[in-house]
Design a protein around this motif. Sequence first.
Motif, PDB file in Angstrom:
ATOM      1  N   GLU A  90       0.854  -1.193   0.000  1.00  0.00           N
ATOM      2  CA  GLU A  90       0.000   0.000   0.000  1.00  0.00           C
ATOM      3  C   GLU A  90       0.890   1.243   0.000  1.00  0.00           C
ATOM      4  N   LEU A  91       0.654   2.135  -0.964  1.00  0.00           N
ATOM      5  CA  LEU A  91       1.448   3.352  -1.103  1.00  0.00           C
ATOM      6  C   LEU A  91       0.699   4.503  -0.442  1.00  0.00           C
ATOM      7  N   ARG A  92       1.172   4.921   0.703  1.00  0.00           N
ATOM      8  CA  ARG A  92       0.439   5.890   1.505  1.00  0.00           C
ATOM      9  C   ARG A  92       0.447   7.296   0.910  1.00  0.00           C
ATOM     10  N   SER A  93       1.393   7.601   0.064  1.00  0.00           N
ATOM     11  CA  SER A  93       1.507   8.961  -0.486  1.00  0.00           C
ATOM     12  C   SER A  93       0.719   9.146  -1.772  1.00  0.00           C
ATOM     13  N   TYR A  94       0.060   8.097  -2.259  1.00  0.00           N
ATOM     14  CA  TYR A  94      -0.645   8.181  -3.535  1.00  0.00           C
ATOM     15  C   TYR A  94      -2.085   7.722  -3.360  1.00  0.00           C
ATOM     16  N   ARG A  95      -3.000   8.628  -3.663  1.00  0.00           N
ATOM     17  CA  ARG A  95      -4.416   8.343  -3.552  1.00  0.00           C
ATOM     18  C   ARG A  95      -4.937   7.728  -4.842  1.00  0.00           C
ATOM     19  N   ALA A  96      -5.909   6.838  -4.713  1.00  0.00           N
ATOM     20  CA  ALA A  96      -6.599   6.314  -5.890  1.00  0.00           C
ATOM     21  C   ALA A  96      -7.401   7.440  -6.531  1.00  0.00           C
ATOM     22  N   LEU A  97      -7.423   7.462  -7.852  1.00  0.00           N
ATOM     23  CA  LEU A  97      -8.094   8.532  -8.583  1.00  0.00           C
ATOM     24  C   LEU A  97      -9.442   8.059  -9.114  1.00  0.00           C
ATOM     25  N   GLY A  98     -10.145   8.981  -9.761  1.00  0.00           N
ATOM     26  CA  GLY A  98     -11.468   8.654 -10.274  1.00  0.00           C
ATOM     27  C   GLY A  98     -12.448   8.494  -9.130  1.00  0.00           C
ATOM     28  N   GLU A 101     -11.666   4.827  -3.836  1.00  0.00           N
ATOM     29  CA  GLU A 101     -11.410   5.330  -2.491  1.00  0.00           C
ATOM     30  C   GLU A 101     -10.072   4.815  -1.986  1.00  0.00           C
ATOM     31  N   GLY A 102      -9.482   5.551  -1.052  1.00  0.00           N
ATOM     32  CA  GLY A 102      -8.294   5.093  -0.364  1.00  0.00           C
ATOM     33  C   GLY A 102      -7.011   5.312  -1.139  1.00  0.00           C
ATOM     34  N   ASN A 103      -5.961   4.614  -0.698  1.00  0.00           N
ATOM     35  CA  ASN A 103      -4.634   4.740  -1.296  1.00  0.00           C
ATOM     36  C   ASN A 103      -4.439   3.740  -2.433  1.00  0.00           C
ATOM     37  N   VAL A 104      -3.424   3.976  -3.222  1.00  0.00           N
ATOM     38  CA  VAL A 104      -3.018   3.021  -4.248  1.00  0.00           C
ATOM     39  C   VAL A 104      -2.419   1.793  -3.569  1.00  0.00           C
ATOM     40  N   VAL A 105      -2.836   0.622  -4.001  1.00  0.00           N
ATOM     41  CA  VAL A 105      -2.308  -0.633  -3.465  1.00  0.00           C
ATOM     42  C   VAL A 105      -1.792  -1.470  -4.633  1.00  0.00           C
ATOM     43  N   LEU A 106      -0.527  -1.815  -4.584  1.00  0.00           N
ATOM     44  CA  LEU A 106       0.051  -2.691  -5.603  1.00  0.00           C
ATOM     45  C   LEU A 106      -0.318  -4.123  -5.260  1.00  0.00           C
ATOM     46  N   ARG A 107      -1.236  -4.690  -6.033  1.00  0.00           N
ATOM     47  CA  ARG A 107      -1.679  -6.058  -5.793  1.00  0.00           C
ATOM     48  C   ARG A 107      -2.280  -6.613  -7.070  1.00  0.00           C
ATOM     49  N   ALA A 108      -2.575  -7.908  -7.044  1.00  0.00           N
ATOM     50  CA  ALA A 108      -3.115  -8.582  -8.234  1.00  0.00           C
ATOM     51  C   ALA A 108      -4.162  -9.603  -7.825  1.00  0.00           C
ATOM     52  N   GLY A 109      -5.158  -9.171  -7.047  1.00  0.00           N
ATOM     53  CA  GLY A 109      -6.204 -10.103  -6.650  1.00  0.00           C
ATOM     54  C   GLY A 109      -5.663 -11.158  -5.717  1.00  0.00           C
ATOM     55  N   SER A 110      -5.873 -12.426  -6.082  1.00  0.00           N
ATOM     56  CA  SER A 110      -5.453 -13.528  -5.223  1.00  0.00           C
ATOM     57  C   SER A 110      -3.991 -13.905  -5.400  1.00  0.00           C
ATOM     58  N   THR A 196      -0.627  -9.365 -13.153  1.00  0.00           N
ATOM     59  CA  THR A 196      -1.165  -8.055 -13.508  1.00  0.00           C
ATOM     60  C   THR A 196      -1.006  -7.131 -12.306  1.00  0.00           C
ATOM     61  N   LEU A 197      -1.389  -5.875 -12.469  1.00  0.00           N
ATOM     62  CA  LEU A 197      -1.469  -4.918 -11.370  1.00  0.00           C
ATOM     63  C   LEU A 197      -2.828  -4.242 -11.430  1.00  0.00           C
ATOM     64  N   GLU A 198      -3.509  -4.201 -10.310  1.00  0.00           N
ATOM     65  CA  GLU A 198      -4.810  -3.538 -10.283  1.00  0.00           C
ATOM     66  C   GLU A 198      -4.647  -2.050 -10.586  1.00  0.00           C
ATOM     67  N   SER A 199      -5.640  -1.503 -11.291  1.00  0.00           N
ATOM     68  CA  SER A 199      -5.590  -0.094 -11.664  1.00  0.00           C
ATOM     69  C   SER A 199      -6.273   0.758 -10.603  1.00  0.00           C
ATOM     70  N   HIS A 200      -5.646   1.889 -10.302  1.00  0.00           N
ATOM     71  CA  HIS A 200      -6.217   2.877  -9.387  1.00  0.00           C
ATOM     72  C   HIS A 200      -6.267   4.249 -10.050  1.00  0.00           C
ATOM     73  N   GLU A 201      -6.385   4.243 -11.381  1.00  0.00           N
ATOM     74  CA  GLU A 201      -6.361   5.491 -12.141  1.00  0.00           C
ATOM     75  C   GLU A 201      -7.760   5.893 -12.583  1.00  0.00           C
ATOM     76  N   PRO A 304       6.347   3.922  -6.711  1.00  0.00           N
ATOM     77  CA  PRO A 304       6.067   4.788  -7.860  1.00  0.00           C
ATOM     78  C   PRO A 304       7.244   4.867  -8.821  1.00  0.00           C
ATOM     79  N   GLN A 305       6.939   5.145 -10.073  1.00  0.00           N
ATOM     80  CA  GLN A 305       7.987   5.395 -11.056  1.00  0.00           C
ATOM     81  C   GLN A 305       8.373   6.873 -10.993  1.00  0.00           C
ATOM     82  N   GLN A 306       8.821   7.263  -9.820  1.00  0.00           N
ATOM     83  CA  GLN A 306       9.234   8.636  -9.577  1.00  0.00           C
ATOM     84  C   GLN A 306      10.686   8.780 -10.020  1.00  0.00           C
ATOM     85  N   TRP A 307      10.945   9.773 -10.851  1.00  0.00           N
ATOM     86  CA  TRP A 307      12.227   9.858 -11.543  1.00  0.00           C
ATOM     87  C   TRP A 307      13.394   9.872 -10.569  1.00  0.00           C
ATOM     88  N   ARG A 308      13.338  10.721  -9.561  1.00  0.00           N
ATOM     89  CA  ARG A 308      14.471  10.830  -8.638  1.00  0.00           C
ATOM     90  C   ARG A 308      14.653   9.549  -7.822  1.00  0.00           C
TER      91      ARG A 308
END
Length: 545
Positions: A90-98, A101-110, A196-201, A304-308
Amino acid sequence: MLLAIVLVLAVIFLTPLLFPPPPVAPPDTAVTTTPAESAVQRAEPALGATPPAAPAPTEAPSASVESVWVADTLARFRFLNIGAVLDEVELRSYRALGKREGNVVLRAGSAPLLRFEVLADGDTLGFHRTPFHLVRRDNSGKTTLLSYVGAVGGDTLSLDFGVVADSYMVHVDGRLSGARVSTARTLFLLAEFAPTLESHEADTLDDQRHLAFAVEPDKRDARAIGFGSLEPGEREVVPGPHKWVALKSKYFIVGLLSRPEGSPIAEFSVQGLPRLGRLATQARGVAVVQPERGRFALDVYAGPQQWRRLQAVGRDFVNSNPYGGFLQPIVQPFAVLVMRILLWMHEVLRLGYGWVLVVFGVAVRLVLWPLNQRAMRTSIKMQRIQPELAELQKRYKNDPQKLQAEMMRLYKEHGMSPFSMFSGCLPLLLPMPVLIALFFVFQSTIEFRGVSFLWLADISQKDPYYILPILMGASMYVLSWIGSRNTPPNPQTKVMMYVFPAMMTFLLANLASGLNLYYTVQNLAALPQQWLIANERARAARDKK
C-alpha cells in the motif's frame, strides 16, 4: 511552418507505419531457447503458467494463512506465510483517482506480487505452496527484518526480507540447504511476478494499455515488453545476465534487481496469458536466478515510477521508465533534460507543476527570443531583395553560372547568404523537440499525476471542458495572423494560417491538459515579439517606398 507540421505529423501518425512492430511469434513458441528456459518449461505445471492468474496462497488447505505487515511513512508491505511471499504494498503517499477510495495498493487479486520457487534438476520442489514459519522479526534500526523458514522433504529454504524504511525497497537474502539441493546438477531460483497490477487510475483503460514487463541486460539497452505485444501462449525468453527485471503499469512498478555481490539474474521469461477482453491485462513473468553455493541476494523495489527515486536506486533502474517508445534513442535525451528542468523549477521555485509549466513556457520563448529576432529580421531582408532576385532570375535564366554569381553578389551586398532563407525556419523547429519531449513525458510521469491547476483536476488528463485546446488553437491563429501582417500576399500562407491551428487543436484536444497549457502559454509569450517584428516590417516597407 511546413517543416514543423511535417515533424509533428511524423511523430504522431507516421512513425508507427514506417517502423511497424516486429512480427509476432506463433503461440507456444519460444523466441529464444536456452537450457534454463527448458527448465522453466518443465516447471510450468507446478508454477501455473497456463491459468490466467498465479495460484493463490490458499492452495495449502492444511495450513492457515498468516499475514505480517511492515509499515513506514511511505508504504505498508504485506507478507504471507504460505510460500513466504510479498503479497501487496500500500502506497500511503498516492491516492486512488477517479471514483476509487483510499490509497493506491500494488496487488493482483489472489496472486502475490512476487513469489519464489526452487528448481532442482528440472523439478520444482513446491516451496510456493509450503507454509513458512516466521522465526525472527527485528524492528530495530532503519531496516525491519523478517526471517522465514520453510521445508519440503529434506530441503530447507530460508528467506530474510529487509524492509528499508521510506524507500519502497526490500532486501531479499536466501539460503538453500538439504540433500537434494546440495547434490543437484542444476539449481535455479524462480522469482515469479504477479500476472497483472490492479488499476487505481481515473482512466483505467489507459493504465491497462501501459501494463508491461521491463528488463535491462548488463550489456544491452533496457526494453519494455507490453502485455499487448504477447499473444496468448506466446513465450519470449530474454537471456541475461540482467541488472533488473520489472512488472509495471503506467505509474507504478515492481522491480527485481540484482546486487553486485549477489546472485545474477540469468534470464527472464515472459508469456502471454488468456485475454478477458480486447486488451491484454495478464501475462506471466519469471526471473531465473542462479544461487551461488545455495545462497542468493536480491533487491525488490515496489513503488512509484518517480524519476528521482528510480535514479537513486542505481543500477540504471531509471531506464525502467523510458520515454519515446521505439523513438527512445532520439526522444530520451530531450525528455530527460526537460524532466530535470521541471523538477528543478518545482523544487527551487516551490511552485505547483501547473505554474511550473507556465513559467517554463515563458522561459522557452525568452531563451529563443534572440534567435526568433534574428530569423524574423532575415525574413524581412529576404522580402526586400525578392524583387531583385526575381529580376536576376528573369535576366539570366539561360545562363545558370552568371545567375549564381549575380545572386551571390546580391546576397553579399545585403549581408546574407543563400542559406538565409532556411534560417527563418529554425525558430519554428526549435520548440518542437521540447513539445515532443513533453508529449512523451506526460505519458508516464507520476510527478504530474493528480496535480490540479485552476479548473483542471489533473493536468495529466485531458481538459474536460476543452478550454485549453481552444485557447491554444486561438493563440496560434492570432500568432500567425500578426506574423502575416505587412507581408506580400501568399495564398499558401493564408491557408496555413487557418489549417495549422485547427489541426493542432484537433491533435492535442484529448491529450494531457498540461501539454496544452505549456503550448498555450508559449504562444501567448510569443505575441509581443511577433507584434514588434510586424511593426518593424511595416516600417521597412514604408522606407522602401
